[in-house]
Design a protein around this motif. Structure first.
Motif, PDB file in Angstrom:
ATOM      1  N   GLY A 132       4.565   3.577  -8.644  1.00  0.00           N
ATOM      2  CA  GLY A 132       5.768   3.011  -9.576  1.00  0.00           C
ATOM      3  C   GLY A 132       6.370   4.134 -10.448  1.00  0.00           C
ATOM      4  O   GLY A 132       6.277   5.409  -9.927  1.00  0.00           O
ATOM      5  N   TRP A 133       6.908   3.855 -11.472  1.00  0.00           N
ATOM      6  CA  TRP A 133       8.021   4.588 -12.079  1.00  0.00           C
ATOM      7  C   TRP A 133       7.982   4.483 -13.572  1.00  0.00           C
ATOM      8  O   TRP A 133       7.885   3.089 -13.961  1.00  0.00           O
ATOM      9  N   ARG A 134       8.080   5.456 -14.464  1.00  0.00           N
ATOM     10  CA  ARG A 134       8.423   5.069 -15.995  1.00  0.00           C
ATOM     11  C   ARG A 134       9.445   5.888 -16.194  1.00  0.00           C
ATOM     12  O   ARG A 134       9.954   7.049 -15.930  1.00  0.00           O
ATOM     13  N   PRO A 135      10.428   5.303 -17.197  1.00  0.00           N
ATOM     14  CA  PRO A 135      11.516   5.829 -17.729  1.00  0.00           C
ATOM     15  C   PRO A 135      11.287   7.259 -18.299  1.00  0.00           C
ATOM     16  O   PRO A 135      12.223   8.260 -18.385  1.00  0.00           O
ATOM     17  N   GLU A 136      10.398   7.293 -19.242  1.00  0.00           N
ATOM     18  CA  GLU A 136       9.930   8.659 -19.821  1.00  0.00           C
ATOM     19  C   GLU A 136       9.480   9.689 -19.037  1.00  0.00           C
ATOM     20  O   GLU A 136       9.610  10.978 -19.385  1.00  0.00           O
ATOM     21  N   SER A 137       8.913   9.418 -17.860  1.00  0.00           N
ATOM     22  CA  SER A 137       8.227  10.447 -16.753  1.00  0.00           C
ATOM     23  C   SER A 137       8.586  10.651 -15.352  1.00  0.00           C
ATOM     24  O   SER A 137       8.070  11.453 -14.780  1.00  0.00           O
ATOM     25  N   GLY A 138       9.375   9.572 -15.087  1.00  0.00           N
ATOM     26  CA  GLY A 138       9.443   9.746 -13.584  1.00  0.00           C
ATOM     27  C   GLY A 138       8.541   8.888 -12.940  1.00  0.00           C
ATOM     28  O   GLY A 138       7.780   7.923 -13.312  1.00  0.00           O
ATOM     29  N   PHE A 139       8.321   9.320 -11.527  1.00  0.00           N
ATOM     30  CA  PHE A 139       7.551   8.643 -10.750  1.00  0.00           C
ATOM     31  C   PHE A 139       6.125   8.922 -10.911  1.00  0.00           C
ATOM     32  O   PHE A 139       5.685  10.004 -11.364  1.00  0.00           O
ATOM     33  N   ILE A 140       5.280   7.810 -10.787  1.00  0.00           N
ATOM     34  CA  ILE A 140       3.673   7.925 -10.922  1.00  0.00           C
ATOM     35  C   ILE A 140       3.164   8.734  -9.685  1.00  0.00           C
ATOM     36  O   ILE A 140       3.791   8.605  -8.536  1.00  0.00           O
ATOM     37  N   PRO A 141       2.416   9.563 -10.144  1.00  0.00           N
ATOM     38  CA  PRO A 141       1.996  10.746  -8.923  1.00  0.00           C
ATOM     39  C   PRO A 141       1.094  10.281  -8.021  1.00  0.00           C
ATOM     40  O   PRO A 141       0.804  10.801  -7.125  1.00  0.00           O
ATOM     41  N   TYR A 142       0.874   8.907  -8.041  1.00  0.00           N
ATOM     42  CA  TYR A 142      -0.165   8.223  -7.140  1.00  0.00           C
ATOM     43  C   TYR A 142       0.955   7.478  -6.183  1.00  0.00           C
ATOM     44  O   TYR A 142       1.881   6.793  -6.163  1.00  0.00           O
ATOM     45  N   ARG A 143       0.239   7.476  -4.660  1.00  0.00           N
ATOM     46  CA  ARG A 143       0.958   6.756  -3.713  1.00  0.00           C
ATOM     47  C   ARG A 143      -0.006   5.737  -3.392  1.00  0.00           C
ATOM     48  O   ARG A 143      -1.163   5.613  -3.115  1.00  0.00           O
ATOM     49  N   TRP A 144       0.587   4.633  -2.365  1.00  0.00           N
ATOM     50  CA  TRP A 144      -0.214   3.793  -1.729  1.00  0.00           C
ATOM     51  C   TRP A 144      -0.619   4.129  -0.665  1.00  0.00           C
ATOM     52  O   TRP A 144      -0.148   4.230   0.662  1.00  0.00           O
ATOM     53  N   GLU A 145      -2.072   4.533  -0.545  1.00  0.00           N
ATOM     54  CA  GLU A 145      -2.659   5.247   0.575  1.00  0.00           C
ATOM     55  C   GLU A 145      -4.035   4.739   0.536  1.00  0.00           C
ATOM     56  O   GLU A 145      -4.750   4.345  -0.390  1.00  0.00           O
ATOM     57  N   GLY A 146      -4.511   4.695   1.737  1.00  0.00           N
ATOM     58  CA  GLY A 146      -5.996   3.977   2.063  1.00  0.00           C
ATOM     59  C   GLY A 146      -5.668   2.465   1.849  1.00  0.00           C
ATOM     60  O   GLY A 146      -4.712   1.977   1.481  1.00  0.00           O
ATOM     61  N   TYR A 147      -6.433   1.589   2.796  1.00  0.00           N
ATOM     62  CA  TYR A 147      -6.183   0.297   2.811  1.00  0.00           C
ATOM     63  C   TYR A 147      -6.381  -0.539   1.423  1.00  0.00           C
ATOM     64  O   TYR A 147      -7.338   0.052   0.841  1.00  0.00           O
ATOM     65  N   ASN A 148      -5.577  -1.207   1.153  1.00  0.00           N
ATOM     66  CA  ASN A 148      -5.728  -2.043   0.007  1.00  0.00           C
ATOM     67  C   ASN A 148      -4.797  -3.195  -0.355  1.00  0.00           C
ATOM     68  O   ASN A 148      -4.325  -3.704   0.834  1.00  0.00           O
ATOM     69  N   GLU A 149      -4.286  -3.683  -1.419  1.00  0.00           N
ATOM     70  CA  GLU A 149      -3.613  -4.941  -1.408  1.00  0.00           C
ATOM     71  C   GLU A 149      -2.015  -4.582  -1.113  1.00  0.00           C
ATOM     72  O   GLU A 149      -1.252  -5.438  -1.103  1.00  0.00           O
ATOM     73  N   ALA A 150      -1.701  -3.156  -0.641  1.00  0.00           N
ATOM     74  CA  ALA A 150      -0.245  -2.653  -0.367  1.00  0.00           C
ATOM     75  C   ALA A 150       0.191  -3.250   0.876  1.00  0.00           C
ATOM     76  O   ALA A 150       1.413  -3.032   1.033  1.00  0.00           O
ATOM     77  N   LEU A 151      -0.857  -3.605   1.557  1.00  0.00           N
ATOM     78  CA  LEU A 151      -0.286  -4.275   2.778  1.00  0.00           C
ATOM     79  C   LEU A 151       0.898  -5.205   2.540  1.00  0.00           C
ATOM     80  O   LEU A 151       1.892  -5.144   3.672  1.00  0.00           O
ATOM     81  N   LEU A 152       0.931  -6.196   1.823  1.00  0.00           N
ATOM     82  CA  LEU A 152       2.153  -7.131   1.678  1.00  0.00           C
ATOM     83  C   LEU A 152       3.113  -6.336   1.351  1.00  0.00           C
ATOM     84  O   LEU A 152       4.480  -6.501   1.538  1.00  0.00           O
ATOM     85  N   LEU A 153       3.136  -5.238   0.325  1.00  0.00           N
ATOM     86  CA  LEU A 153       4.170  -4.246  -0.401  1.00  0.00           C
ATOM     87  C   LEU A 153       5.049  -3.638   0.857  1.00  0.00           C
ATOM     88  O   LEU A 153       6.076  -3.648   1.140  1.00  0.00           O
ATOM     89  N   TYR A 154       4.170  -3.180   1.662  1.00  0.00           N
ATOM     90  CA  TYR A 154       4.810  -2.248   2.968  1.00  0.00           C
ATOM     91  C   TYR A 154       5.511  -3.386   3.892  1.00  0.00           C
ATOM     92  O   TYR A 154       6.658  -3.055   4.474  1.00  0.00           O
ATOM     93  N   ILE A 155       5.031  -4.596   3.955  1.00  0.00           N
ATOM     94  CA  ILE A 155       5.646  -5.557   4.980  1.00  0.00           C
ATOM     95  C   ILE A 155       7.015  -5.908   4.318  1.00  0.00           C
ATOM     96  O   ILE A 155       8.021  -6.124   5.031  1.00  0.00           O
ATOM     97  N   LEU A 156       6.918  -6.128   3.162  1.00  0.00           N
ATOM     98  CA  LEU A 156       8.327  -6.769   2.474  1.00  0.00           C
ATOM     99  C   LEU A 156       9.245  -5.292   2.527  1.00  0.00           C
ATOM    100  O   LEU A 156      10.316  -5.705   2.668  1.00  0.00           O
ATOM    101  N   ALA A 157       8.711  -4.160   2.187  1.00  0.00           N
ATOM    102  CA  ALA A 157       9.469  -2.965   2.124  1.00  0.00           C
ATOM    103  C   ALA A 157      10.034  -2.717   3.526  1.00  0.00           C
ATOM    104  O   ALA A 157      11.421  -2.120   3.605  1.00  0.00           O
ATOM    105  N   LEU A 158       9.393  -2.888   4.469  1.00  0.00           N
ATOM    106  CA  LEU A 158       9.783  -3.014   5.958  1.00  0.00           C
ATOM    107  C   LEU A 158      10.975  -3.878   6.254  1.00  0.00           C
ATOM    108  O   LEU A 158      11.962  -3.855   7.241  1.00  0.00           O
ATOM    109  N   GLY A 159      10.867  -5.096   5.606  1.00  0.00           N
ATOM    110  CA  GLY A 159      11.678  -6.218   6.129  1.00  0.00           C
ATOM    111  C   GLY A 159      12.979  -6.533   5.541  1.00  0.00           C
ATOM    112  O   GLY A 159      13.613  -7.074   5.829  1.00  0.00           O
TER     113      GLY A 159
END
Length: 444
Positions: A171-198
């Motif tokens: 994610g991102w914050r207006p005060e500091s920019g992008f959060i330094p963490y990324r969606w890596e390793g299997y987790n609940e982001a499977l849906l996120l990637y599918i929506l981002a690809l579609g």
């Protein structure tokens, strides 16, 4: 149908109805946002709001809410989301099509200086797309539902959320920019990637999904080989919307299973961990597991039976590597129902009839409890039958309640899975992620 089967069906009916009651009572009647948890003056959660949008069709089909009322609530929140302020200002509702994790229940503006959340926005958008698949009539109101859901999805700038990297950021914050963490390793982001690809407007490249797959961790625990993710909810949330039975991406094709089977194995790992109980917590057994992100007794240390125990507040608990402090979340058991009904149905029955976790509780299961904590803090009578559950969460959470409603329904009828099969954006996302087979095969 046997007596036991009739009793099980009645328990599921009651649990689903009570779990949906959270959305009936904890939703704003002016903008449709849903409280993150039912505490006084607590903000809304966009993930809980997305789950509510998905739960309304279930509630209609189960006679828990009228069709017209579900349509009214759906339109209310979609109109609000579309017209709410989007921009880099710190008090906006969202930016670049994404939404802040927590929003003020009255104004709908960002609260707590929280992050613009990519994954929570995905849950919200999945709810909007589910609503668009359900409300199909050619009436002005239902046409508007479909138009708004599609517009909200098309507005999201998924490429921006890559922050010039391969994988999506948290994610991102207006005060500091992008959060330094990324969606890596299997987790609940499977849906996120599918929506981002579609996305038909700002899709991420296929290489982003391949980069995510490259971070997976394959494990063998308690006799089960599976893609590891510790908290149980990570194996459940994407499945609330998408039927992964029989479809495979490149990674799963190589392993010879699908993500549904992977979640089934993860469910058995949870139960086996509780049975073996390597850390010796009170209450763990074949019917008491569900170790996931949950509320907890709070950050404190107690010496119990000669063992120093460190307890936590809200935390992403998981198995087999922890963290684990003896806190059990029965909602995570119920949400595993489609994967392993043979062990989930007896556990639901145990939670209802032995532990009485739904007794005098209009929202179904208590969110979480910790019987080990009572041994050091003095046993507290928790329910009318004086069973000592130790610490019991006083709150309910929308992100717990929704998956119970949806996964009970997917187990019984597959309603949400069928609705999302009809969503062209989801189908496109799956295909771009490399999924094939099963229901994704071209119709003959």
């Amino acid at each position: 149908m046997s007596g036991a089967e009739r009793n099980g069906e009645a328990e599921l009916k009651t649990l689903q109805e009570r779990s949906f009651s959270y959305f009936r009572h904890e939703t704003s009647l002016t903008n449709g946002l849903v409280k993150d948890k039912n505490a006084p003056d607590w903000p809304a959660s966009v993930a809980a709001t997305g789950l509510a949008l998905t739960a309304y069709p279930v509630a209609v089909e189960r006679g828990l809410i009228s069709y017209s009322r579900a349509l009214e609530r759906t339109l209310m929140v979609l109109r609000f989301l579309w017209t709410s302020p989007q921009g880099p200002e710190p008090d906006a509702t969202g930016y670049k099509g994404f939404f802040y994790h927590f929003l003020d229940m009255k104004t709908g503006r960002r609260t707590w200086q929280c992050e613009l959340s990519t994954v929570d926005s995905a849950f919200l958008l999945a709810g909007a797309l589910a609503a668009a698949s359900y409300f199909k009539a050619e009436t002005p109101d239902e046409t508007e539902v479909r138009t708004l859901a599609d517009a909200l999805y098309r507005r999201v700038d998924w490429v921006w959320a890559l922050d010039n990297g391969q994988t999506l950021t948290h994610g991102w914050r207006p005060e500091s920019g992008f959060i330094p963490y990324r969606w890596e390793g299997y987790n609940e982001a499977l849906l996120l990637y599918i929506l981002a690809l579609g996305s038909p407007t700002h899709p991420i490249p296929d290489s982003s999904y391949a980069a995510w797959l490259s971070t997976y961790q394959w494990e063998s625990r308690y006799g089960y080989d599976y893609v590891y993710a510790g908290p149980m909810f990570t194996h459940q949330l994407s499945h609330c919307w998408i039927d992964f039975r029989g479809i495979q991406d490149a990674y799963m094709h190589e392993k010879g299973i699908d993500y549904f089977e992977n979640s089934r194995r993860a469910t058995y790992v949870q139960q086996r961990y509780a049975i073996e109980n390597p850390l010796g917590f009170a209450g763990y057994d074949a019917c008491c597991w569900g170790i996931t992100a949950s509320d907890g007794p709070g950050s404190t240390t107690l010496k119990i039976n000669g063992v120093q125990r460190q307890f936590m507040g809200y935390s992403e608990r998981g198995v087999p590597y922890g963290p684990d402090d003896g806190t059990v979340s029965p909602w995570a058991i119920a949400t595993s129902l489609p994967f392993a009904p043979d062990i989930v149905l007896p556990a639901i029955d145990y939670c209802i009839n032995h532990l009485e976790l739904t007794h005098r509780n209009r929202y179904g299961f208590r969110a979480s409890y910790n019987p080990t904590f009572s041994e050091g803090a003095g046993k507290q009578p928790t329910l009318d039958n004086d069973i000592a559950l130790g610490w019991v969460s006083p709150w309910h959470f929308g992100i717990n309640q929704g998956p119970i409603v949806l996964m009970i329904e997917n187990y019984r009828t597959g309603l949400i899975w069928e609705l999302m099969r009809q969503c062209p954006h989801v189908v496109q996302g799956l295909r771009r992620a490399g999924f094939s087979g099963g229901w994704l095969l071209p119709s003959s």
